[in-house]
Design an enzyme around this catalytic site. Structure first.
Site, mmCIF file in Angstrom:
data_model
loop_
_atom_site.group_PDB
_atom_site.id
_atom_site.type_symbol
_atom_site.label_atom_id
_atom_site.label_comp_id
_atom_site.label_asym_id
_atom_site.label_seq_id
_atom_site.Cartn_x
_atom_site.Cartn_y
_atom_site.Cartn_z
ATOM 1 N N ALA A 1 0.842 -1.207 0.000
ATOM 2 C CA ALA A 1 0.000 0.000 0.000
ATOM 3 C C ALA A 1 0.870 1.247 0.000
ATOM 4 O O ALA A 1 1.423 1.636 1.032
ATOM 5 C CB ALA A 1 -0.922 0.008 1.226
ATOM 6 N N SER B 1 0.646 4.464 -2.917
ATOM 7 C CA SER B 1 -0.269 5.534 -3.324
ATOM 8 C C SER B 1 -1.689 5.279 -2.833
ATOM 9 O O SER B 1 -2.391 6.207 -2.438
ATOM 10 C CB SER B 1 -0.278 5.639 -4.853
ATOM 11 O OG SER B 1 0.983 6.044 -5.302
ATOM 12 N N ARG C 1 0.709 18.468 3.184
ATOM 13 C CA ARG C 1 1.078 18.655 1.766
ATOM 14 C C ARG C 1 1.605 20.064 1.485
ATOM 15 O O ARG C 1 2.616 20.205 0.779
ATOM 16 C CB ARG C 1 -0.098 18.272 0.854
ATOM 17 C CG ARG C 1 -0.209 16.768 0.755
ATOM 18 C CD ARG C 1 -1.351 16.270 -0.091
ATOM 19 N NE ARG C 1 -1.253 14.809 -0.158
ATOM 20 C CZ ARG C 1 -2.272 14.003 -0.361
ATOM 21 N NH1 ARG C 1 -3.485 14.484 -0.541
ATOM 22 N NH2 ARG C 1 -2.091 12.692 -0.397
ATOM 23 N N SER D 1 -8.295 20.985 0.593
ATOM 24 C CA SER D 1 -7.753 19.737 0.028
ATOM 25 C C SER D 1 -7.267 19.944 -1.407
ATOM 26 O O SER D 1 -6.176 19.496 -1.766
ATOM 27 C CB SER D 1 -8.816 18.646 0.026
ATOM 28 O OG SER D 1 -9.163 18.337 1.339
ATOM 29 N N GLY E 1 26.138 23.662 -16.413
ATOM 30 C CA GLY E 1 27.068 22.736 -17.054
ATOM 31 C C GLY E 1 27.783 21.868 -16.030
ATOM 32 O O GLY E 1 27.179 21.415 -15.051
ATOM 33 N N GLU F 1 4.151 11.876 0.618
ATOM 34 C CA GLU F 1 2.882 12.589 0.888
ATOM 35 C C GLU F 1 2.004 12.644 -0.368
ATOM 36 O O GLU F 1 1.217 13.567 -0.536
ATOM 37 C CB GLU F 1 3.148 14.009 1.404
ATOM 38 C CG GLU F 1 3.869 14.066 2.734
ATOM 39 C CD GLU F 1 2.979 13.637 3.887
ATOM 40 O OE1 GLU F 1 3.292 12.585 4.478
ATOM 41 O OE2 GLU F 1 1.998 14.314 4.185
ATOM 42 N N GLY F 2 2.162 11.638 -1.233
ATOM 43 C CA GLY F 2 1.362 11.555 -2.460
ATOM 44 C C GLY F 2 2.164 11.999 -3.663
ATOM 45 O O GLY F 2 2.630 13.128 -3.718
ATOM 46 N N THR F 3 2.287 11.100 -4.627
ATOM 47 C CA THR F 3 3.101 11.410 -5.813
ATOM 48 C C THR F 3 2.428 12.475 -6.686
ATOM 49 O O THR F 3 1.255 12.799 -6.501
ATOM 50 C CB THR F 3 3.300 10.149 -6.689
ATOM 51 O OG1 THR F 3 2.000 9.747 -7.165
ATOM 52 C CG2 THR F 3 3.948 9.009 -5.923
ATOM 53 N N GLN G 1 1.376 12.129 -9.711
ATOM 54 C CA GLN G 1 0.206 11.565 -10.393
ATOM 55 C C GLN G 1 -1.006 11.504 -9.452
ATOM 56 O O GLN G 1 -2.136 11.770 -9.869
ATOM 57 C CB GLN G 1 0.533 10.151 -10.912
ATOM 58 C CG GLN G 1 1.544 10.081 -12.035
ATOM 59 C CD GLN G 1 2.995 10.239 -11.546
ATOM 60 O OE1 GLN G 1 3.273 10.311 -10.348
ATOM 61 N NE2 GLN G 1 3.927 10.296 -12.477
HETATM 62 C C1 LIG Z 1 12.648 8.712 1.186
HETATM 63 C C2 LIG Z 1 11.201 8.361 1.398
HETATM 64 C C3 LIG Z 1 10.575 8.782 2.561
HETATM 65 C C4 LIG Z 1 9.245 8.444 2.789
HETATM 66 N N1 LIG Z 1 8.670 8.816 3.974
HETATM 67 C C5 LIG Z 1 7.446 8.322 4.284
HETATM 68 C C6 LIG Z 1 6.887 8.526 5.580
HETATM 69 O O1 LIG Z 1 7.455 9.213 6.445
HETATM 70 N N2 LIG Z 1 5.717 7.924 5.859
HETATM 71 C C7 LIG Z 1 5.033 7.162 4.960
HETATM 72 O O2 LIG Z 1 3.992 6.641 5.286
HETATM 73 N N3 LIG Z 1 5.526 6.969 3.700
HETATM 74 C C8 LIG Z 1 6.710 7.523 3.360
HETATM 75 N N4 LIG Z 1 7.231 7.304 2.097
HETATM 76 C C9 LIG Z 1 6.472 6.524 1.138
HETATM 77 C C10 LIG Z 1 5.854 7.384 0.044
HETATM 78 O O3 LIG Z 1 4.804 8.155 0.548
HETATM 79 C C11 LIG Z 1 5.436 6.423 -1.087
HETATM 80 O O4 LIG Z 1 6.614 5.982 -1.697
HETATM 81 C C12 LIG Z 1 4.509 7.079 -2.068
HETATM 82 O O5 LIG Z 1 3.251 7.286 -1.485
HETATM 83 C C13 LIG Z 1 4.338 6.246 -3.341
HETATM 84 O O6 LIG Z 1 4.036 4.935 -3.025
HETATM 85 P P1 LIG Z 1 4.838 3.717 -3.729
HETATM 86 O O7 LIG Z 1 6.283 4.016 -3.591
HETATM 87 O O8 LIG Z 1 4.312 2.447 -3.178
HETATM 88 O O9 LIG Z 1 4.497 3.841 -5.237
HETATM 89 P P2 LIG Z 1 3.198 3.254 -6.065
HETATM 90 O O10 LIG Z 1 1.989 3.590 -5.302
HETATM 91 O O11 LIG Z 1 3.499 1.799 -6.285
HETATM 92 O O12 LIG Z 1 3.302 4.060 -7.368
HETATM 93 C C14 LIG Z 1 4.279 3.828 -8.377
HETATM 94 C C15 LIG Z 1 4.039 4.807 -9.523
HETATM 95 O O13 LIG Z 1 2.707 4.623 -10.050
HETATM 96 C C16 LIG Z 1 1.982 5.852 -9.988
HETATM 97 N N5 LIG Z 1 0.589 5.574 -9.676
HETATM 98 C C17 LIG Z 1 0.112 4.833 -8.656
HETATM 99 N N6 LIG Z 1 -1.246 4.820 -8.681
HETATM 100 C C18 LIG Z 1 -1.616 5.577 -9.739
HETATM 101 C C19 LIG Z 1 -2.877 5.946 -10.304
HETATM 102 N N7 LIG Z 1 -4.035 5.548 -9.750
HETATM 103 N N8 LIG Z 1 -2.884 6.739 -11.399
HETATM 104 C C20 LIG Z 1 -1.716 7.169 -11.963
HETATM 105 N N9 LIG Z 1 -0.492 6.825 -11.483
HETATM 106 C C21 LIG Z 1 -0.450 6.062 -10.388
HETATM 107 C C22 LIG Z 1 2.642 6.659 -8.892
HETATM 108 O O14 LIG Z 1 2.439 8.037 -9.051
HETATM 109 C C23 LIG Z 1 4.103 6.265 -9.072
HETATM 110 O O15 LIG Z 1 4.661 7.042 -10.094
HETATM 111 C C24 LIG Z 1 8.531 7.680 1.836
HETATM 112 C C25 LIG Z 1 9.162 7.281 0.651
HETATM 113 C C26 LIG Z 1 10.471 7.597 0.435
HETATM 114 C C27 LIG Z 1 11.136 7.096 -0.820
#
Ligand SMILES: Cc1cc2nc3c(=O)[nH]c(=O)nc-3n(C[C@H](O)[C@H](O)[C@H](O)COP(=O)(O)OP(=O)(O)OC[C@H]3O[C@@H](n4cnc5c(N)ncnc54)[C@H](O)[C@@H]3O)c2cc1C
Length: 412
Positions: free
Chosen positions: A149, A151, A266, A339, A365, A389-391, A393
């Site tokens: 879990a 995104s 955010r 939001s 450069g 905090e949400g990508t 996308q």
């Molecule tokens: C250095 C670091 C620190 C972090 N700190 C925290 C923290 O303190 N607490 C915490 O809870 N989490 C933390 N995270 C986790 C971070 O919030 C997640 O990595 C992020 O939410 C994305 O989840 P995922 O990596 O599983 O990617 P996925 O959810 O697997 O997504 C992979 C790709 O698919 C895209 N995607 C997914 N679903 C969709 C959709 N429906 N439509 C279009 N595109 C989509 C995403 O944008 C992404 O580009 C951290 C991550 C990192 C790397």
């Protein structure tokens, strides 16, 4: 009506944050980028100073912990406003502005300042007064993400089962920023997977809790000064009072309680990207000056050199990201639903920060990728701000849902 000027009353805070960034964070930025996982001890001293600034009122919202629900922490009428019931510039805005300055210094180090975790913002956003009294002022990380879990945070599998006066948590959490160093971890768990998102609640877990095992620390592209931890929760018992907000499982308020955290955090992550982008622009402006490239603000970009025109375009994007970030934080201070604006700010600042960092490297450069300077590091650091905090996308998806009036089931 929103006032786009930086509020006068926050200028001392902004100046102090900038000095701290220049005098404390920048000098140690490279060291902790190289010494991954070593705790930056210099920041303990800084945390004490920030506490003092907050106590004195000068540093209201000096770090992430300052942001609160509905402008808590002493918002005051906007500078120049005559009606005391008019708009307020409160702790969300002051926190965003000071974070911009601190991240001009170093994002990874800001995330490592004791007491300034994103979990602190979560506590400030949804805690009851009793919980604030018990947990406020302690360093709190936030654990939402799990192996299955990311995104889709509504699909988390960590469970919380009521047992007398306690909840028992079981599950896995990954990518927890400050997870090793913080004193508390705000853990998202579901009271009942069958009920769906309404049953997801957040729980405050002491890091010393024997049911919470640290599995590993991540090695990363950027923000290496900040520790990123993975945990297993095995029959991890917490008092019932550790559930943040209301224990009621309601389809109306359930998930909104925890999602409210994002409305506060955010804009802060957006502010981090804005600060990092400013560092890149300031460095590049000097590099252009040294190279004899003049950036003229009184002439159209098309009549200037390509380098100057590119720089002007990046600065315009920076201004847009900064103002959107201020707007989202200001709306939180004024108890206005934010939001959409929080997601717009995060999406704009996250993408703009990355574009500006790499745009600056292009203009500079070889100097841009040399480890003699910090620009290459900022380009590595800024990328995470478009992910956690949400990508990018996911922010666009949230914005689209709200603008089109679609639910998460209708638009995925
Ligand atoms: C250095 C670091 C620190 C972090 N700190 C925290 C923290 O303190 N607490 C915490 O809870 N989490 C933390 N995270 C986790 C971070 O919030 C997640 O990595 C992020 O939410 C994305 O989840 P995922 O990596 O599983 O990617 P996925 O959810 O697997 O997504 C992979 C790709 O698919 C895209 N995607 C997914 N679903 C969709 C959709 N429906 N439509 C279009 N595109 C989509 C995403 O944008 C992404 O580009 C951290 C991550 C990192 C790397």
């Amino acid at each position: 009506m929103i006032n786009l000027e930086t509020p006068r009353k926050f200028r001392p805070l902004i100046g102090q944050a900038h000095s701290v960034a220049r005098e404390v964070l920048r000098p140690i930025a490279r060291k902790y980028d190289s010494d991954t996982h070593e705790r930056p001890r210099e920041l303990d001293f800084l945390a004490a100073i920030l506490d003092g600034m907050s106590d004195s009122g000068v540093g209201e919202g000096a770090g992430a912990a300052g942001a609160g629900a509905g402008g808590g922490g002493g918002g005051s009428p906007r500078d120049g406003a005559t009606d005391p019931a008019a708009t307020r510039n409160g702790s969300n805005l002051s926190t965003a502005l000071s974070i911009m300055e601190m991240c001009w210094g170093d994002v990874g180090l800001l995330l490592s300042i004791p007491g300034q975790g994103l979990g602190n913002s979560a506590i400030a956003a949804v805690a009851t007064p009793e919980q604030l009294a018990q947990y406020g002022g302690r360093w709190a990380a936030m654990a939402i993400t799990e192996p299955e879990a990311g995104s889709d945070s509504a699909s988390i599998r960590t469970t919380a089962v009521r047992d007398g006066d306690e909840y028992v948590l079981n599950g896995e959490k990954i990518y927890v920023t400050a997870g090793e160093r913080a004193e508390l971890v705000v853990v998202w768990a579901t009271l009942d997977r069958a009920v769906g998102r309404a049953a997801i609640k957040s729980f405050i877990v002491e890091r010393s809790n024997p049911g919470m095992r640290l599995d590993r620390l991540e090695h990363k592209l950027g923000i290496r000064a900040s520790d990123t931890a993975a945990f297993t929760l095995s029959d991890c018992r917490v008092p019932a009072s550790a559930l943040l907000g209301s224990p009621e499982v309601s389809s109306k308020t359930g998930f909104s309680g925890v999602m409210q955290t994002f409305d506060n955090t955010r804009p802060l992550v957006a502010a981090m990207a804005v600060g990092c982008a400013k560092a890149c622009l300031d460095f590049t402006r000097e590099a252009l000056e040294e190279a004899g490239v003049e950036v003229d603000y009184d002439r159209p970009a098309l009549s200037q050199s390509a380098a100057a025109a590119t720089f002007l375009a990046m600065e315009a994007e920076y201004d847009a990201a900064r103002l959107l970030t201020m707007q989202a934080a200001w709306m939180a201070d004024n108890r206005r639903p934010n939001s959409v604006q929080a997601s717009i700010a995060k999406a704009k600042a996250g993408r703009t920060g990355t574009d500006i960092a790499f745009g600056c490297i292009e203009l500079c450069g070889a100097v841009g990728i040399s480890e003699t300077h910090l620009l290459e590091k900022w380009a590595r650091d800024v990328k995470i701000l478009d992910i956690f905090e949400g990508t990018q996308q996911i922010q666009l998806l949230i914005i689209a849902r709200q603008l089109l009036g679609r639910t998460s089931a209708q638009l995925k």
